[in-house]
Motif scaffolding. Structure first.
Motif, PDB file in Angstrom:
ATOM      1  N   LEU A 104       0.855  -1.182   0.000  1.00  0.00           N
ATOM      2  CA  LEU A 104       0.000   0.000   0.000  1.00  0.00           C
ATOM      3  C   LEU A 104       0.895   1.238   0.000  1.00  0.00           C
ATOM      4  O   LEU A 104       1.836   1.328   0.790  1.00  0.00           O
ATOM      5  N   THR A 105       0.584   2.178  -0.867  1.00  0.00           N
ATOM      6  CA  THR A 105       1.373   3.403  -0.976  1.00  0.00           C
ATOM      7  C   THR A 105       0.521   4.605  -0.580  1.00  0.00           C
ATOM      8  O   THR A 105      -0.620   4.746  -1.035  1.00  0.00           O
ATOM      9  N   PHE A 106       1.089   5.458   0.269  1.00  0.00           N
ATOM     10  CA  PHE A 106       0.403   6.662   0.737  1.00  0.00           C
ATOM     11  C   PHE A 106       1.353   7.845   0.608  1.00  0.00           C
ATOM     12  O   PHE A 106       2.579   7.679   0.586  1.00  0.00           O
ATOM     13  N   GLU A 107       0.776   9.042   0.570  1.00  0.00           N
ATOM     14  CA  GLU A 107       1.611  10.241   0.498  1.00  0.00           C
ATOM     15  C   GLU A 107       0.928  11.413   1.187  1.00  0.00           C
ATOM     16  O   GLU A 107      -0.298  11.424   1.372  1.00  0.00           O
ATOM     17  N   ILE A 108       1.740  12.364   1.581  1.00  0.00           N
ATOM     18  CA  ILE A 108       1.204  13.617   2.096  1.00  0.00           C
ATOM     19  C   ILE A 108       0.482  14.320   0.949  1.00  0.00           C
ATOM     20  O   ILE A 108       1.051  14.529  -0.119  1.00  0.00           O
ATOM     21  N   ASP A 109      -0.756  14.670   1.160  1.00  0.00           N
ATOM     22  CA  ASP A 109      -1.550  15.314   0.120  1.00  0.00           C
ATOM     23  C   ASP A 109      -0.872  16.600  -0.356  1.00  0.00           C
ATOM     24  O   ASP A 109      -0.573  17.490   0.444  1.00  0.00           O
ATOM     25  N   PRO A 110      -0.602  16.706  -1.665  1.00  0.00           N
ATOM     26  CA  PRO A 110       0.039  17.931  -2.182  1.00  0.00           C
ATOM     27  C   PRO A 110      -0.773  19.195  -1.892  1.00  0.00           C
ATOM     28  O   PRO A 110      -0.218  20.296  -1.850  1.00  0.00           O
ATOM     29  N   ASN A 111      -2.081  19.058  -1.689  1.00  0.00           N
ATOM     30  CA  ASN A 111      -2.940  20.213  -1.422  1.00  0.00           C
ATOM     31  C   ASN A 111      -3.203  20.433   0.067  1.00  0.00           C
ATOM     32  O   ASN A 111      -4.002  21.318   0.428  1.00  0.00           O
ATOM     33  N   ASP A 112      -2.559  19.641   0.912  1.00  0.00           N
ATOM     34  CA  ASP A 112      -2.739  19.785   2.355  1.00  0.00           C
ATOM     35  C   ASP A 112      -2.212  21.163   2.801  1.00  0.00           C
ATOM     36  O   ASP A 112      -1.065  21.519   2.523  1.00  0.00           O
ATOM     37  N   ARG A 113      -3.031  21.928   3.489  1.00  0.00           N
ATOM     38  CA  ARG A 113      -2.624  23.275   3.935  1.00  0.00           C
ATOM     39  C   ARG A 113      -1.462  23.212   4.923  1.00  0.00           C
ATOM     40  O   ARG A 113      -0.750  24.187   5.113  1.00  0.00           O
ATOM     41  N   PHE A 114      -1.289  22.029   5.560  1.00  0.00           N
ATOM     42  CA  PHE A 114      -0.193  21.875   6.520  1.00  0.00           C
ATOM     43  C   PHE A 114       0.967  21.059   5.936  1.00  0.00           C
ATOM     44  O   PHE A 114       1.806  20.543   6.685  1.00  0.00           O
ATOM     45  N   ARG A 115       1.007  20.927   4.617  1.00  0.00           N
ATOM     46  CA  ARG A 115       2.006  20.071   3.973  1.00  0.00           C
ATOM     47  C   ARG A 115       3.436  20.451   4.354  1.00  0.00           C
ATOM     48  O   ARG A 115       4.257  19.592   4.666  1.00  0.00           O
ATOM     49  N   ASP A 116       3.759  21.742   4.337  1.00  0.00           N
ATOM     50  CA  ASP A 116       5.124  22.168   4.640  1.00  0.00           C
ATOM     51  C   ASP A 116       5.528  21.775   6.053  1.00  0.00           C
ATOM     52  O   ASP A 116       6.669  21.345   6.291  1.00  0.00           O
ATOM     53  N   ASP A 117       4.610  21.920   7.009  1.00  0.00           N
ATOM     54  CA  ASP A 117       4.907  21.518   8.380  1.00  0.00           C
ATOM     55  C   ASP A 117       5.162  20.016   8.455  1.00  0.00           C
ATOM     56  O   ASP A 117       6.090  19.557   9.144  1.00  0.00           O
ATOM     57  N   LYS A 118       4.359  19.254   7.754  1.00  0.00           N
ATOM     58  CA  LYS A 118       4.491  17.802   7.798  1.00  0.00           C
ATOM     59  C   LYS A 118       5.776  17.333   7.117  1.00  0.00           C
ATOM     60  O   LYS A 118       6.441  16.407   7.595  1.00  0.00           O
ATOM     61  N   LEU A 119       6.126  17.984   6.016  1.00  0.00           N
ATOM     62  CA  LEU A 119       7.388  17.647   5.353  1.00  0.00           C
ATOM     63  C   LEU A 119       8.576  17.969   6.256  1.00  0.00           C
ATOM     64  O   LEU A 119       9.572  17.223   6.287  1.00  0.00           O
ATOM     65  N   ASP A 120       8.484  19.073   6.980  1.00  0.00           N
ATOM     66  CA  ASP A 120       9.545  19.450   7.907  1.00  0.00           C
ATOM     67  C   ASP A 120       9.702  18.396   8.996  1.00  0.00           C
ATOM     68  O   ASP A 120      10.823  18.032   9.374  1.00  0.00           O
ATOM     69  N   ILE A 121       8.579  17.873   9.495  1.00  0.00           N
ATOM     70  CA  ILE A 121       8.622  16.832  10.532  1.00  0.00           C
ATOM     71  C   ILE A 121       9.260  15.570   9.984  1.00  0.00           C
ATOM     72  O   ILE A 121      10.126  14.959  10.633  1.00  0.00           O
ATOM     73  N   LEU A 122       8.879  15.158   8.768  1.00  0.00           N
ATOM     74  CA  LEU A 122       9.430  13.938   8.177  1.00  0.00           C
ATOM     75  C   LEU A 122      10.925  14.065   7.907  1.00  0.00           C
ATOM     76  O   LEU A 122      11.666  13.086   7.977  1.00  0.00           O
ATOM     77  N   GLU A 123      11.370  15.279   7.613  1.00  0.00           N
ATOM     78  CA  GLU A 123      12.788  15.469   7.281  1.00  0.00           C
ATOM     79  C   GLU A 123      13.669  15.610   8.513  1.00  0.00           C
ATOM     80  O   GLU A 123      14.794  15.100   8.532  1.00  0.00           O
ATOM     81  N   PHE A 124      13.155  16.273   9.541  1.00  0.00           N
ATOM     82  CA  PHE A 124      14.035  16.619  10.657  1.00  0.00           C
ATOM     83  C   PHE A 124      13.633  16.023  12.004  1.00  0.00           C
ATOM     84  O   PHE A 124      14.456  15.977  12.911  1.00  0.00           O
ATOM     85  N   GLU A 125      12.385  15.585  12.159  1.00  0.00           N
ATOM     86  CA  GLU A 125      11.912  15.252  13.501  1.00  0.00           C
ATOM     87  C   GLU A 125      11.453  13.813  13.665  1.00  0.00           C
ATOM     88  O   GLU A 125      10.552  13.515  14.433  1.00  0.00           O
ATOM     89  N   THR A 126      12.051  12.883  12.915  1.00  0.00           N
ATOM     90  CA  THR A 126      11.695  11.468  13.080  1.00  0.00           C
ATOM     91  C   THR A 126      12.707  10.755  13.971  1.00  0.00           C
ATOM     92  O   THR A 126      12.953   9.555  13.836  1.00  0.00           O
ATOM     93  N   TYR A 127      13.316  11.517  14.865  1.00  0.00           N
ATOM     94  CA  TYR A 127      14.241  10.987  15.873  1.00  0.00           C
ATOM     95  C   TYR A 127      15.464  10.365  15.207  1.00  0.00           C
ATOM     96  O   TYR A 127      16.109  10.993  14.382  1.00  0.00           O
ATOM     97  N   ASP A 128      15.774   9.102  15.543  1.00  0.00           N
ATOM     98  CA  ASP A 128      16.997   8.493  15.027  1.00  0.00           C
ATOM     99  C   ASP A 128      16.826   7.911  13.628  1.00  0.00           C
ATOM    100  O   ASP A 128      17.789   7.396  13.050  1.00  0.00           O
ATOM    101  N   GLN A 129      15.618   7.949  13.090  1.00  0.00           N
ATOM    102  CA  GLN A 129      15.391   7.424  11.759  1.00  0.00           C
ATOM    103  C   GLN A 129      15.943   8.386  10.702  1.00  0.00           C
ATOM    104  O   GLN A 129      16.136   9.567  10.955  1.00  0.00           O
ATOM    105  N   ALA A 130      16.194   7.820   9.515  1.00  0.00           N
ATOM    106  CA  ALA A 130      16.618   8.668   8.398  1.00  0.00           C
ATOM    107  C   ALA A 130      15.438   9.538   7.967  1.00  0.00           C
ATOM    108  O   ALA A 130      14.278   9.189   8.202  1.00  0.00           O
ATOM    109  N   PRO A 131      15.710  10.682   7.340  1.00  0.00           N
ATOM    110  CA  PRO A 131      14.601  11.508   6.828  1.00  0.00           C
ATOM    111  C   PRO A 131      13.677  10.685   5.934  1.00  0.00           C
ATOM    112  O   PRO A 131      14.127   9.835   5.165  1.00  0.00           O
TER     113      PRO A 131
END
Length: 466
Positions: free
Chosen positions: A271-298
């Motif tokens: 199953l494949t999922f993605e952050i909705d390109p039209n999500d008003r909070f997309r930038d915040d969520k991308l920032d979390i996935l890139e920098f705030e997933t703890y010890d995991q890679a972005p």
């Protein structure tokens, strides 16, 4: 193959086998647990191991430092294999020449899905959530880059054919990808194609290839060897096997060109999922996935997860319960409305951990609906394909993956009916603060005479001489 035999040692030899073209045959009695073969994990002057490090060294004057590709390390090793084919035509090396000549030709790889007819590839595309068109598109895009930026610039160094066989061409790249994906092992944290060891065929009951220091399992030094360990006693003349590891039926078919019996006992669909390109909070969520997933890679905004249903004898049948990592990712994807306050900067260091548990009933409903809808779309696509069309393996894939998808739908439907029984973020937060129960007059009895609720002293109780 005399040079090859020196590397193989005295326990096995390469010879024709009835079912797999070539394989490793025992030349003496081999006891269970014995090291059958031990070969270096890295390239040296006499042994051409295909590694990413070796590829970057060969193409160091061509590839930019920021080089990235859709096919990843496999695509880079495929180009390195074609380099060896072209280089060996001009400067033969006994071991390399013998190994290259032992590899199957394009004609002998007709069973691999990359070389199926377009009609059969279309059936396969409709028979699995692991899409062959996606893989072919990735390969075509990468080859187009290589052709424009590298190959067409210097065709003397990168010939389209060698000895009348495709080399640095689209067909040659397809062949090289099938070689790398079907004959490489992921060892010591990297993909490696190790000549001679790649001649070992698969058996479900055999041992996977292991790594050990060059001096043995407890030896010293930084060099690593890949070792083939006997899973049982072998007698002279018997074929020696290894396991290619736990993979889904679709992965085995797309990488190795066949599906071993064991892989059908555990049905796996993707199953494949993605952050909705039209999500008003997309930038915040991308920032979390890139920098705030703890010890995991972005993490990328597009993620693929497995759903599983197992029918293995002697095991508890998997009930289709979703991967916790998928639930965590989807809770972030669906975060919004009254839950959006969690995206505030004050929670930025903690929010990924919050997503590991249910956030709110509204959010959890959106998550289970997304899973059910994605599973149902895949099932609808399978149902569009008639059972009598295409290779038989496509029908088996549809049946296996349908089982995994149906189990997952059944599980999330049960979850949907029990949403009111789950504990959500606000309840957990109140409990952490000790505010999860109603106040009663008896609670005041637990407070001292000089203390009032929530305070460490009564107002004006300090003994100060103003």
């Amino acid at each position: 193959m005399q040079t090859s035999q020196k590397r193989l040692g005295n326990k096995v030899k390469i010879a024709s086998v009835a079912t797999h073209r070539l394989g490793l045959i025992a030349t003496e009695h081999i006891a269970k647990g014995q090291v059958i073969l031990s070969l270096p994990c890295d390239n040296d002057e006499t042994f051409p191991v295909l590694t990413v490090t070796a590829a970057k060294q060969v193409f160091r004057d061509i590839l930019p430092d920021s080089f990235d590709s859709w096919t990843g390390d496999a695509g880079l090793l495929a180009m390195l294999l074609l380099h060896h084919v072209a280089h060996d035509a001009n400067t033969p090396s006994p071991l390399r020449t013998a190994w290259l000549q032992a590899l199957p030709t394009i004609g002998e790889m007709a069973h691999h899905p990359y070389f199926w007819s377009e009609a059969d590839q279309e059936i396969l595309q409709m028979s699995s959530t692991n899409k062959i068109y996606q893989r072919l598109d990735d390969m075509e895009e990468d080859f187009a880059w290589w052709k424009k930026q590298v190959l067409d610039v210097d065709r003397q160094r990168f010939p389209e054919t060698v000895n009348d066989q495709p080399c640095f061409s689209w067909t040659g790249f397809q062949w090289a990808m099938t070689m790398i994906q079907s004959r490489s092992f992921f060892l010591d944290g990297a993909l490696r194609c190790i000549p001679l060891l790649d001649m070992c065929n698969h058996d479900d009951a055999a041992e996977e290839i292991q790594t050990a220091s060059a001096g043995g399992f407890f030896g010293s030094g930084g060099n690593k060897n890949a070792q083939l360990i006997a899973d049982h006693n072998y007698e002279v003349g018997q074929e020696v096997f290894c396991s290619y590891g736990p993979k889904s039926a679709a992965d085995y078919l797309l990488e190795h060109g066949f599906c071993p019996e064991q892989c059908w006992k555990t049905a796996v669909s993707e199953l494949t999922f993605e952050i909705d390109p039209n999500d008003r909070f997309r930038d915040d969520k991308l920032d979390i996935l890139e920098f705030e997933t703890y010890d995991q890679a972005p993490m990328d905004p597009v993620q693929t997860f497995d759903v599983v249903s197992s029918t293995s004898t002697g095991t508890t049948q998997t009930d289709g319960s979703p991967d916790p990592a998928m639930m965590q990712f989807l809770r972030l994807c669906k975060l919004g409305s009254t839950d959006a306050f969690l995206l505030e900067s004050i929670f930025r260091k903690d929010i990924w951990g919050f997503m590991a548990l249910p956030v709110s009933e509204q959010n959890e409903l959106a998550v289970v609906n997304a899973i059910a809808e994605t599973c149902q779309r895949a099932l609808d696509e399978f149902n569009e394909c008639a059972d009598d069309r295409g290779p038989e393996v496509c029908k088996k894939l549809r049946q296996a993956e349908s089982r995994a998808l149906s189990k997952t739908i059944a599980f999330v439907q049960r979850e949907k009916e029990a949403l009111d029984l789950k504990e959500y973020y606000q309840e957990r937060r109140l409990k952490d603060l000790g505010l999860d129960s109603e106040w009663s007059p008896e609670d005041d009895d637990m407070v001292g005479d000089d203390l009032s609720f929530g305070q460490t002293r009564a107002p004006g109780g300090a003994d100060y001489d103003w």
